[in-house]
Design a protein around this motif. Structure first.
Motif, PDB file in Angstrom:
ATOM      1  N   THR A  15       2.023  17.080   2.006  1.00  0.00           N
ATOM      2  CA  THR A  15       2.277  16.178   0.880  1.00  0.00           C
ATOM      3  C   THR A  15       1.515  16.719  -0.315  1.00  0.00           C
ATOM      4  N   ARG A  16       2.198  16.902  -1.432  1.00  0.00           N
ATOM      5  CA  ARG A  16       1.589  17.514  -2.610  1.00  0.00           C
ATOM      6  C   ARG A  16       1.550  16.523  -3.767  1.00  0.00           C
ATOM      7  N   GLU A  17       0.441  16.538  -4.484  1.00  0.00           N
ATOM      8  CA  GLU A  17       0.234  15.621  -5.611  1.00  0.00           C
ATOM      9  C   GLU A  17      -0.539  16.363  -6.695  1.00  0.00           C
ATOM     10  N   VAL A  18      -0.257  16.033  -7.943  1.00  0.00           N
ATOM     11  CA  VAL A  18      -1.021  16.565  -9.070  1.00  0.00           C
ATOM     12  C   VAL A  18      -1.611  15.388  -9.840  1.00  0.00           C
ATOM     13  N   ARG A  19      -2.882  15.495 -10.185  1.00  0.00           N
ATOM     14  CA  ARG A  19      -3.567  14.457 -10.957  1.00  0.00           C
ATOM     15  C   ARG A  19      -4.162  15.069 -12.212  1.00  0.00           C
ATOM     16  N   THR A  20      -4.335  14.239 -13.218  1.00  0.00           N
ATOM     17  CA  THR A  20      -5.041  14.627 -14.439  1.00  0.00           C
ATOM     18  C   THR A  20      -6.433  14.032 -14.385  1.00  0.00           C
ATOM     19  N   GLY A  21      -7.450  14.834 -14.666  1.00  0.00           N
ATOM     20  CA  GLY A  21      -8.819  14.349 -14.596  1.00  0.00           C
ATOM     21  C   GLY A  21      -9.671  14.929 -15.702  1.00  0.00           C
ATOM     22  N   SER A  22     -10.976  14.823 -15.532  1.00  0.00           N
ATOM     23  CA  SER A  22     -11.927  15.425 -16.465  1.00  0.00           C
ATOM     24  C   SER A  22     -13.245  15.645 -15.732  1.00  0.00           C
ATOM     25  N   ARG A  23     -13.993  16.608 -16.215  1.00  0.00           N
ATOM     26  CA  ARG A  23     -15.281  16.931 -15.624  1.00  0.00           C
ATOM     27  C   ARG A  23     -16.222  17.295 -16.757  1.00  0.00           C
ATOM     28  N   GLY A  25     -16.477  15.888 -19.549  1.00  0.00           N
ATOM     29  CA  GLY A  25     -15.754  15.791 -20.804  1.00  0.00           C
ATOM     30  C   GLY A  25     -14.684  16.850 -20.977  1.00  0.00           C
ATOM     31  N   THR A  26     -14.555  17.768 -20.033  1.00  0.00           N
ATOM     32  CA  THR A  26     -13.532  18.811 -20.105  1.00  0.00           C
ATOM     33  C   THR A  26     -12.301  18.384 -19.313  1.00  0.00           C
ATOM     34  N   PRO A  27     -11.112  18.430 -19.913  1.00  0.00           N
ATOM     35  CA  PRO A  27      -9.899  18.049 -19.180  1.00  0.00           C
ATOM     36  C   PRO A  27      -9.666  18.957 -17.975  1.00  0.00           C
ATOM     37  N   THR A  28      -9.213  18.368 -16.878  1.00  0.00           N
ATOM     38  CA  THR A  28      -8.903  19.127 -15.670  1.00  0.00           C
ATOM     39  C   THR A  28      -7.565  18.677 -15.107  1.00  0.00           C
ATOM     40  N   ARG A  29      -6.997  19.513 -14.261  1.00  0.00           N
ATOM     41  CA  ARG A  29      -5.838  19.141 -13.445  1.00  0.00           C
ATOM     42  C   ARG A  29      -6.239  19.367 -11.986  1.00  0.00           C
ATOM     43  N   ILE A  30      -5.755  18.512 -11.116  1.00  0.00           N
ATOM     44  CA  ILE A  30      -6.161  18.532  -9.720  1.00  0.00           C
ATOM     45  C   ILE A  30      -4.928  18.657  -8.839  1.00  0.00           C
ATOM     46  N   ALA A  31      -4.878  19.728  -8.054  1.00  0.00           N
ATOM     47  CA  ALA A  31      -3.824  19.915  -7.061  1.00  0.00           C
ATOM     48  C   ALA A  31      -4.322  19.340  -5.742  1.00  0.00           C
ATOM     49  N   VAL A  32      -3.539  18.430  -5.160  1.00  0.00           N
ATOM     50  CA  VAL A  32      -3.941  17.741  -3.933  1.00  0.00           C
ATOM     51  C   VAL A  32      -2.913  18.042  -2.846  1.00  0.00           C
ATOM     52  N   ALA A  33      -3.390  18.519  -1.701  1.00  0.00           N
ATOM     53  CA  ALA A  33      -2.521  18.801  -0.550  1.00  0.00           C
ATOM     54  C   ALA A  33      -3.017  18.021   0.651  1.00  0.00           C
ATOM     55  N   ARG A  34      -2.089  17.383   1.370  1.00  0.00           N
ATOM     56  CA  ARG A  34      -2.451  16.638   2.586  1.00  0.00           C
ATOM     57  C   ARG A  34      -1.582  17.118   3.741  1.00  0.00           C
ATOM     58  N   GLU A 117      -7.204  16.324   3.642  1.00  0.00           N
ATOM     59  CA  GLU A 117      -6.839  16.253   2.224  1.00  0.00           C
ATOM     60  C   GLU A 117      -7.676  17.273   1.468  1.00  0.00           C
ATOM     61  N   LEU A 118      -7.002  18.165   0.767  1.00  0.00           N
ATOM     62  CA  LEU A 118      -7.673  19.197  -0.023  1.00  0.00           C
ATOM     63  C   LEU A 118      -7.385  18.956  -1.497  1.00  0.00           C
ATOM     64  N   GLU A 119      -8.442  18.902  -2.303  1.00  0.00           N
ATOM     65  CA  GLU A 119      -8.312  18.745  -3.752  1.00  0.00           C
ATOM     66  C   GLU A 119      -8.890  19.985  -4.430  1.00  0.00           C
ATOM     67  N   GLU A 121      -9.637  21.221  -8.147  1.00  0.00           N
ATOM     68  CA  GLU A 121      -9.716  20.765  -9.536  1.00  0.00           C
ATOM     69  C   GLU A 121     -10.028  21.940 -10.457  1.00  0.00           C
ATOM     70  N   MET A 122      -9.213  22.073 -11.511  1.00  0.00           N
ATOM     71  CA  MET A 122      -9.327  23.229 -12.400  1.00  0.00           C
ATOM     72  C   MET A 122      -9.430  22.783 -13.855  1.00  0.00           C
ATOM     73  N   PRO A 123     -10.314  23.421 -14.655  1.00  0.00           N
ATOM     74  CA  PRO A 123     -10.273  23.179 -16.102  1.00  0.00           C
ATOM     75  C   PRO A 123      -8.902  23.565 -16.640  1.00  0.00           C
ATOM     76  N   VAL A 124      -8.431  22.827 -17.619  1.00  0.00           N
ATOM     77  CA  VAL A 124      -7.101  23.082 -18.155  1.00  0.00           C
ATOM     78  C   VAL A 124      -7.121  24.324 -19.047  1.00  0.00           C
ATOM     79  N   ASP A 125      -6.355  25.324 -18.658  1.00  0.00           N
ATOM     80  CA  ASP A 125      -6.073  26.498 -19.477  1.00  0.00           C
ATOM     81  C   ASP A 125      -4.592  26.398 -19.829  1.00  0.00           C
ATOM     82  N   PRO A 126      -4.253  25.931 -21.041  1.00  0.00           N
ATOM     83  CA  PRO A 126      -2.845  25.658 -21.355  1.00  0.00           C
ATOM     84  C   PRO A 126      -1.918  26.846 -21.117  1.00  0.00           C
TER      85      PRO A 126
END
Length: 219
Positions: A15-23, A25-34, A117-119, A121-126
């Protein structure tokens, strides 16, 4: 050892999911695999954290695999073990090609099986995200989780040559295509432009299957 007998079935086990986050104050995107594995939590934890078992399904590893220690995967990322709560959760930094991201793995009982569940999380590089999307890391983890499943099923090491040549086989290409497409759809669900997300999925598929690989390396 055959890793892929039914690409559609195996790709569908994740099962794959993408989330928007921050770390910080830096925007991140999170790839989640279950994915669920037919073993108990202690055995799966051991396969994920024991330096002698990790190379049986992933890569050779050196370092101190304890909270606060540093690790290094052969030819891949290294980093710091930030959390180690056996047999439930571990978290590491993922330091590769001058970039730092974060990986967290959580285990929980699922009847007679164990859910992983594996997450990542990566800083956003547009530019990079626009080119590859979440599949840049997601497909790599799909392949790792596939190897883990083969090891759990048999207790035996995965033949490294099988892993190295999987992307050249029709079954391997089908699996990678399905995984990359699924990551693209997960990004769309999180708000990415559909056309851009599907183009990024195509680029990820090409990176993992076309030789020579002359595109920037997903990380």
């Amino acid at each position: 050892m055959t890793l892929i007998s039914d690409p559609a079935e195996l790709a569908g086990m994740v099962t794959r999911e993408v989330r928007t986050g921050s770390r910080g104050g830096t925007p991140t995107r999170i790839a989640v695999a279950r994915r669920t594995y037919p073993t108990d939590q202690g055995d799966l934890w051991d396969a994920l954290t024991d330096a002698e078992r990790i190379p049986r399904w992933f890569l050779p590893i050196t370092g101190e695999l304890a909270e606060g220690g540093r690790y290094q995967l052969e030819g891949q990322a290294g980093g710091v073990v930030e959390r180690c709560d056996a047999p439930k959760v571990f978290a590491i930094t993922w330091e590769f090609a001058g970039q730092v991201s974060w990986v967290k793995v959580s285990l929980s009982p699922a009847g007679d099986e164990t859910e992983l569940e594996l997450e990542h999380e990566m800083p956003v590089d547009p530019q990079f995200w626009g080119q590859f999307g979440p599949g840049a890391v997601g497909v790599g983890w799909d392949l790792a989780l596939l190897g883990l499943a083969a090891h759990i099923a048999t207790g035996e090491p995965v033949d490294p040559e099988v892993g190295r040549t999987l992307h050249k086989t029709p079954e391997g290409k089908d699996f990678i295509r399905r995984a990359a497409t699924s990551w693209g759809e997960a990004a769309i669900t999180d708000g990415d432009d559909p056309d851009a997300a599907r183009a990024a999925a195509d680029a990820t598929f090409a990176f993992y299957t076309v030789e020579p690989q002359d595109t920037p390396e997903p990380r």
